[in-house]
Design a protein around this motif. Structure first.
Motif, PDB file in Angstrom:
ATOM      1  N   ALA A 177      -9.074  -7.334  -4.652  1.00 45.29           N
ATOM      2  CA  ALA A 177      -9.610  -7.657  -3.858  1.00 45.29           C
ATOM      3  C   ALA A 177      -8.666  -6.354  -3.000  1.00 45.29           C
ATOM      4  CB  ALA A 177      -9.690  -9.141  -3.055  1.00 45.29           C
ATOM      5  N   ALA A 178      -9.021  -5.868  -2.488  1.00 45.57           N
ATOM      6  CA  ALA A 178      -8.012  -4.805  -1.460  1.00 45.57           C
ATOM      7  C   ALA A 178      -7.498  -5.368  -0.224  1.00 45.57           C
ATOM      8  CB  ALA A 178      -8.761  -3.487  -1.136  1.00 45.57           C
ATOM      9  N   GLU A 179      -8.486  -6.270   0.104  1.00 42.86           N
ATOM     10  CA  GLU A 179      -7.723  -7.018   1.507  1.00 42.86           C
ATOM     11  C   GLU A 179      -6.360  -8.049   1.159  1.00 42.86           C
ATOM     12  OE1 GLU A 179     -10.337  -7.224   0.118  1.00 42.86           O
ATOM     13  OE2 GLU A 179     -11.442  -9.474   0.391  1.00 42.86           O
ATOM     14  N   VAL A 180      -6.857  -8.269  -0.121  1.00 42.80           N
ATOM     15  CA  VAL A 180      -5.008  -9.350  -0.623  1.00 42.80           C
ATOM     16  C   VAL A 180      -4.328  -8.246  -0.989  1.00 42.80           C
ATOM     17  CG1 VAL A 180      -4.524 -10.876  -2.688  1.00 42.80           C
ATOM     18  CG2 VAL A 180      -6.304 -10.797  -1.342  1.00 42.80           C
ATOM     19  N   GLN A 227       4.024  -4.964  -0.010  1.00 43.04           N
ATOM     20  CA  GLN A 227       5.052  -4.005   0.577  1.00 43.04           C
ATOM     21  C   GLN A 227       4.507  -3.072  -0.689  1.00 43.04           C
ATOM     22  OE1 GLN A 227       8.826  -5.553  -0.407  1.00 43.04           O
ATOM     23  NE2 GLN A 227       8.744  -7.075   0.781  1.00 43.04           N
ATOM     24  N   ARG A 228       4.458  -3.631  -2.497  1.00 49.29           N
ATOM     25  CA  ARG A 228       4.094  -2.129  -2.898  1.00 49.29           C
ATOM     26  C   ARG A 228       3.087  -2.966  -3.064  1.00 49.29           C
ATOM     27  NH1 ARG A 228       7.839  -1.022  -7.110  1.00 49.29           N
ATOM     28  NH2 ARG A 228       8.398  -2.660  -7.582  1.00 49.29           N
ATOM     29  N   ALA A 232       3.620   2.369  -8.594  1.00 47.38           N
ATOM     30  CA  ALA A 232       3.056   1.716  -6.822  1.00 47.38           C
ATOM     31  C   ALA A 232       3.569   2.976  -5.484  1.00 47.38           C
ATOM     32  CB  ALA A 232       4.761   0.953  -6.843  1.00 47.38           C
ATOM     33  N   ARG A 233       2.662   2.386  -5.080  1.00 42.38           N
ATOM     34  CA  ARG A 233       2.363   3.320  -3.879  1.00 42.38           C
ATOM     35  C   ARG A 233       2.861   1.888  -2.583  1.00 42.38           C
ATOM     36  NH1 ARG A 233      -3.147   3.170  -2.805  1.00 42.38           N
ATOM     37  NH2 ARG A 233      -3.546   2.217  -4.269  1.00 42.38           N
ATOM     38  N   GLU A 290       2.976   4.973   2.275  1.00 46.65           N
ATOM     39  CA  GLU A 290       2.149   5.597   0.984  1.00 46.65           C
ATOM     40  C   GLU A 290       0.371   5.290   1.021  1.00 46.65           C
ATOM     41  OE1 GLU A 290       5.817   6.621  -1.642  1.00 46.65           O
ATOM     42  OE2 GLU A 290       4.391   5.116  -2.434  1.00 46.65           O
ATOM     43  N   ARG A 291       0.108   4.494   1.672  1.00 45.60           N
ATOM     44  CA  ARG A 291      -1.495   3.973   1.439  1.00 45.60           C
ATOM     45  C   ARG A 291      -1.960   4.235   2.622  1.00 45.60           C
ATOM     46  NH1 ARG A 291       1.110  -1.338   0.287  1.00 45.60           N
ATOM     47  NH2 ARG A 291       0.476  -2.935   1.331  1.00 45.60           N
TER      48      ARG A 291
END
Ligand code: ADP
Ligand code: ADP
Length: 228
Positions: free
Chosen positions: A201-204, A209-210, A222-223, A227-228
């Motif tokens: 799940a993207a919202e999780v 932090q990364r 890792a982003r 960077e996101r």
């Protein structure tokens, strides 16, 4: 030392058919870090979780957990290290239905060998830390899903782990309870707790932090938030 240091860790299931579920990966998770691993079904998340949680051994590479090379350890020492250094939070809460919140938390201390007299005070402190100080003697059947997951988090925290390892922690919660649960994880991380959350799940993942993506067994770099 880093809480997690993977060097060239891979996992191939022998089969047949042979499946390479995780390709050689390097990963460092520092103390206080909050890392999400996000990827679709079949991408290798469970495989990585099982390796990080000492539930499985890699096919190649080395894993240092909190400065200990766990590949060199016998199974009983890995089990002891798992109990003392890692707290697990799952999608389903895995609470015993006929035990109170405090008793469920205290079970983790029984397995960890905590002296009997220290168990209840530590369980009460852990439940208070997750906002359930008023629910100590409640049975899981009388608690909401969000409260049950908090009991599970208290159970995971009671042995003062170096790492909280979460597998789809909001997967069984409605959106309101999920958001509050993620707020709690944020607060625990702000208090210094190291978190690794595995999720589709993207919202999780956004709370971390990364964020590391996993696709067909390959971990991406890792982003960070910037960077996101
Ligand atoms: P995810 O948790 O992201 O759904 P998994 O780690 O469960 O991914 O699976 C990654 C790949 O490895 C999949 O192709 C899956 O079918 C395979 N796999 C997982 N566990 C085993 C196993 N014990 N034996 C054989 N193949 C497995
Ligand atoms: P998740 O919902 O976490 O992605 P999965 O359905 O991928 O879970 O896998 C559940 C369990 O089954 C895991 O322990 C995984 O290792 C195992 N598993 C997944 N795929 C296979 C497979 N092809 N063969 C054997 N075991 C598998």
């Amino acid at each position: 030392p880093a809480v997690i240091r993977l060097r060239g860790v891979s996992r191939t299931y022998p089969g047949p058919p042979e499946v390479t579920a995780l390709r050689p990966a390097d990963l460092v998770v520092a103390r206080g870090d909050y890392v999400a691993v996000v990827g679709p079904s079949g991408s290798g998340k469970s495989t990585l979780l099982n390796l990080l949680g000492l539930l499985d051994r890699p096919s190649t590479g080395s894993y240092d957990l909190d400065g200990v090379d766990v590949g060199a350890l016998a199974e009983r020492d890995r089990t002891a290290l798992r109990g003392s250094r890692i707290g697990f939070v799952f999608q389903t809460f895995h609470l015993l239905p006929h035990r109170t919140a405090a008793e469920n938390v205290m079970l983790a201390q029984v397995y960890n060998g905590t002296a009997r007299a220290r168990r209840r005070p530590a369980a009460v402190a852990a439940l208070s830390q997750v906002g359930l100080g008023h629910r100590i003697d409640s049975l899981p059947t009388t608690l909401s899903g969000g409260e049950c997951q908090r009991v599970a988090i208290a159970r995971a925290l009671v042995n003062a782990p170096a790492l909280l390892l979460c597998d789809e922690p909001t997967g069984n919660l409605d959106s309101g309870n999920a958001a509050r649960l993620l707020d709690l994880l944020d607060a625990l991380n702000a208090g210094g707790l190291t978190l690794v959350v595995i999720t589709h799940a993207a919202e999780v993942a956004d709370r971390a932090q990364r964020v590391i993506s996993i696709k067909d067994g390959t971990l991406s770099k890792a982003r960070t938030r910037e960077e996101r």
